[in-house]
Scaffold this active site. Structure first.
Site, PDB file in Angstrom:
ATOM      1  N   ASP A  62       0.834  -1.205   0.000  1.00 30.77           N
ATOM      2  CA  ASP A  62       0.000   0.000   0.000  1.00 30.77           C
ATOM      3  C   ASP A  62       0.870   1.256   0.000  1.00 30.77           C
ATOM      4  O   ASP A  62       0.355   2.372  -0.087  1.00 30.77           O
ATOM      5  CB  ASP A  62      -0.991   0.002   1.161  1.00 30.77           C
ATOM      6  CG  ASP A  62      -0.335  -0.107   2.528  1.00 30.77           C
ATOM      7  OD1 ASP A  62       0.911  -0.167   2.596  1.00 30.77           O
ATOM      8  OD2 ASP A  62      -1.073  -0.152   3.535  1.00 30.77           O
ATOM      9  N   SER A  63       2.192   1.061   0.037  1.00 30.98           N
ATOM     10  CA  SER A  63       3.126   2.167  -0.195  1.00 30.98           C
ATOM     11  C   SER A  63       2.904   2.803  -1.554  1.00 30.98           C
ATOM     12  O   SER A  63       3.375   3.915  -1.813  1.00 30.98           O
ATOM     13  CB  SER A  63       4.571   1.668  -0.087  1.00 30.98           C
ATOM     14  OG  SER A  63       4.758   0.481  -0.835  1.00 30.98           O
ATOM     15  N   ASP A 101      -1.066  -6.146  -0.198  1.00 32.39           N
ATOM     16  CA  ASP A 101      -1.478  -5.528   1.063  1.00 32.39           C
ATOM     17  C   ASP A 101      -2.989  -5.317   1.107  1.00 32.39           C
ATOM     18  O   ASP A 101      -3.586  -4.864   0.112  1.00 32.39           O
ATOM     19  CB  ASP A 101      -0.815  -4.152   1.218  1.00 32.39           C
ATOM     20  CG  ASP A 101       0.503  -4.209   1.964  1.00 32.39           C
ATOM     21  OD1 ASP A 101       0.801  -5.240   2.593  1.00 32.39           O
ATOM     22  OD2 ASP A 101       1.239  -3.206   1.919  1.00 32.39           O
ATOM     23  N   LYS A 131      -1.331  -9.416   2.830  1.00 32.90           N
ATOM     24  CA  LYS A 131      -0.583  -8.989   4.010  1.00 32.90           C
ATOM     25  C   LYS A 131      -1.428  -7.996   4.791  1.00 32.90           C
ATOM     26  O   LYS A 131      -2.097  -7.146   4.193  1.00 32.90           O
ATOM     27  CB  LYS A 131       0.753  -8.340   3.627  1.00 32.90           C
ATOM     28  CG  LYS A 131       1.582  -7.908   4.859  1.00 32.90           C
ATOM     29  CD  LYS A 131       2.990  -7.469   4.479  1.00 32.90           C
ATOM     30  CE  LYS A 131       3.039  -6.091   3.856  1.00 32.90           C
ATOM     31  NZ  LYS A 131       2.623  -5.018   4.807  1.00 32.90           N
ATOM     32  N   GLU A 133      -1.489  -5.610   8.636  1.00 31.57           N
ATOM     33  CA  GLU A 133      -0.709  -5.074   9.747  1.00 31.57           C
ATOM     34  C   GLU A 133      -1.390  -5.368  11.075  1.00 31.57           C
ATOM     35  O   GLU A 133      -2.613  -5.478  11.152  1.00 31.57           O
ATOM     36  CB  GLU A 133      -0.538  -3.556   9.591  1.00 31.57           C
ATOM     37  CG  GLU A 133       0.268  -3.145   8.369  1.00 31.57           C
ATOM     38  CD  GLU A 133       0.448  -1.632   8.274  1.00 31.57           C
ATOM     39  OE1 GLU A 133       0.084  -0.921   9.235  1.00 31.57           O
ATOM     40  OE2 GLU A 133       0.971  -1.168   7.252  1.00 31.57           O
ATOM     41  N   GLU A 200       9.148  -4.401  10.586  1.00 29.53           N
ATOM     42  CA  GLU A 200       9.574  -3.112  10.034  1.00 29.53           C
ATOM     43  C   GLU A 200       9.991  -2.140  11.133  1.00 29.53           C
ATOM     44  O   GLU A 200       9.322  -2.013  12.160  1.00 29.53           O
ATOM     45  CB  GLU A 200       8.439  -2.481   9.219  1.00 29.53           C
ATOM     46  CG  GLU A 200       8.808  -1.103   8.671  1.00 29.53           C
ATOM     47  CD  GLU A 200       7.798  -0.514   7.710  1.00 29.53           C
ATOM     48  OE1 GLU A 200       8.033   0.607   7.208  1.00 29.53           O
ATOM     49  OE2 GLU A 200       6.765  -1.156   7.445  1.00 29.53           O
TER      50      GLU A 200
END
Length: 285
Positions: A62-63, A101, A131, A133, A200
């Site tokens: 999602d960067s 993501d 993925k 978080e 991270e």
């Protein structure tokens, strides 16, 4: 979307590569403590083609909110954006495992919401995994998804989607309390069934402890060389931006080389040196 076929005879795509077997979830999981896993982010078909030969996994992060769309953070990224780019990366790769993501707001409300989002991602992109978080709070979601056949990569430590709550992008795990919490988060996600996880922005000693504490591969970014693999944002490691996190090594200065090429192009256009004889069509006799 994922079923679009690129005509290599008429498109700018590279020639169809020799058939090769795509890496699987068990293959990545079994790399724990073995040869380090090579992962980079990818957002487009062409970049996926270039990275695929060298990477074990491609992360459609999602960067892309910041890298592709110029957004201030990952928070405004939508599920539709992730699906569009995920499908593009799957089309451009044949070897690497593709992980997409789940964006902010698409999975936190409930396991059912997470399943709806994740099932869309896998069915509409052809990717192998999602993925998400979060640590102990998200463990029930990870368990719900994995029990229903959706492979999940976890993400602990600095979690960019929680930047507002965290108060910034600083390294995590400096205090004893935060150190212990992140270890617990990693254990919870692994026990819930995640096949691997990203650690991270954590201090090196904590990254090493996480890697030793869980039975699945830990992929570091701003963590430790002793992790089971590494990931970077592709544009960061290629030197596309002037400002990058301190943990990024720039392996090229692509921004400088692009600028120089465009400067030469502009000069050739202004001097009428381009197009030359090789780039124009002669009239038929």
């Amino acid at each position: 979307m994922s079923h679009v076929t690129i005509d290599t005879a008429t498109s700018r795509a590279t020639p169809t590569p020799a058939p090769m077997k795509r890496l699987t979830i068990p293959a990545i999981r079994n790399r724990k403590g073995q040869e380090p896993i090579v992962m980079l982010t990818a957002y487009t078909t062409r970049m996926a083609q270039l990275l695929d030969l060298h990477c074990d996994a491609l992360l459609v992060g999602d960067s892309l909110g910041q890298v592709i769309y110029g957004l201030p953070s990952t928070l405004p990224v939508t599920l539709d954006m992730m699906i569009a780019h995920g499908a593009a990366v799957v089309r451009g790769s044949h070897h690497a495992l593709v992980i997409v993501d789940l964006p902010f707001g698409s999975y936190e409300a409930s396991p059912a919401q997470a399943f709806e989002s994740a099932s869309r991602v896998l069915s509409e992109t052809g990717a192998a995994a999602v993925k998400l978080e979060g640590g102990q709070t998200m463990a029930p979601v990870v368990e719900f998804l994995t029990q229903r056949g959706i492979p999940v990569m976890g993400h602990v430590g600095l979690t960019p989607q929680s930047v507002n709550a965290l108060g910034g992008y600083g390294a995590r795990g400096r205090s004893n309390a935060e150190h212990a919490k992140i270890i617990d988060d990693a254990r919870a996600i692994a026990e819930a069934g995640a096949f691997s996880m990203v650690a991270e922005g954590v201090v090196e000693t904590l990254a090493n402890e996480i890697t030793a504490a869980v039975s699945v591969p830990v992929i570091g970014i701003g963590a430790s060389a002793q992790c089971d693999g590494q990931v970077l944002v592709i544009d960061d490691m290629l030197g596309m931006f002037e400002r990058t996190p301190r943990f990024v090594k720039k392996f090229d200065d692509l921004a400088g080389r692009i600028s120089a090429a465009v400067e030469t192009y502009a000069a050739d256009v202004r001097s009428r040196a381009f197009p030359g004889a090789e780039q124009v069509y002669a009239a038929r006799d």
